[in-house]
Design an enzyme around this catalytic site. Structure first.
Site: not given
Ligand code: ADP
Length: 184
Positions: A20, A34, A42-44, A130-132, A134
């Site tokens: 994480d 974004n 997601g991670v944001d 970008s792999t979530g 996006y």
């Molecule tokens: P994007 O909009 O750039 O695609 P996302 O947050 O939707 O960003 O996804 C990007 C990646 O981050 C995905 O592989 C998702 O599984 C991962 N992710 C989500 N939460 C966390 C976290 N707490 N730590 C690390 N990676 C994460």
């Protein structure tokens, strides 16, 4: 350890791991933000949740001064309640085609690394940008991301540690496979 891949690129240790990103104790973590910098899912969302409201306040100040952050660019805030002192916010591409999206993804990694060095940081953790939401296919994004990091570090960097923090096993597997092809 099976769920960790470590290599050395120039002076820098590059580690791919499952974890994480909000828990990493590197000097900075990177946020897949974004352009509005208002937070999201997601991670944001996780970074803003754990880091607390000061991160959003700093983001809002930035946007009122400079406008939205374009894809491929990066800015920084402090880390608030995160273990990391800084958050480097970058915006990856919303995936459309490989030709259009790869240079923007590459730039998101490069600009984050450059900013970390401008801040005199020694260690930095990336999520898989970008792999979530996006929609960038993992198998296509992983080699672009790693190539960007490796090319940058090979030019010579004062960074001691760069981590790629994969939230899930399939993400880790894609980066691990890409690294086996790219790191000699
Ligand atoms: P994007 O909009 O750039 O695609 P996302 O947050 O939707 O960003 O996804 C990007 C990646 O981050 C995905 O592989 C998702 O599984 C991962 N992710 C989500 N939460 C966390 C976290 N707490 N730590 C690390 N990676 C994460």
């Amino acid at each position: 350890m099976a769920d960790q891949v470590t290599s050395r690129i120039g002076q820098t240790k590059l580690v791919i791991l499952i974890g994480d990103v909000t828990k990493q104790k590197t000097d900075a973590i990177v946020n897949a933000a974004n352009s509005s910098l208002r937070g999201g899912g997601g991670v944001d969302g996780a970074i803003h949740r754990v880091g607390g409201p000061s991160i959003k306040e700093e983001c809002q100040e930035y946007v009122s001064e400079h406008g939205a952050l374009p894809p491929g660019k990066a800015m920084w805030t402090h880390g608030g309640n995160l273990p990391a002192r800084y958050v480097i916010h970058t915006v990856g591409p919303i995936y459309k085609s490989e030709e259009g999206s790869a240079p923007v993804l590459r730039s998101a990694y490069e600009e984050s690394l450059k900013l970390a060095e401008e801040l005199n940081l020694k260690s930095l953790s990336f999520p898989s940008i970008s792999t979530g939401a996006y929609g960038y296919p993992l198998e296509a994004a992983a080699p672009v991301a790693l190539r960007a990091i490796i090319d940058y570090l090979r030019e010579g960097s004062r960074l001691e540690l760069v981590q790629l923090v994969c939230f899930a096993k399939d993400t880790f597997d894609a980066y691990k496979e890409a690294s086996e092809k790219l790191v000699e």
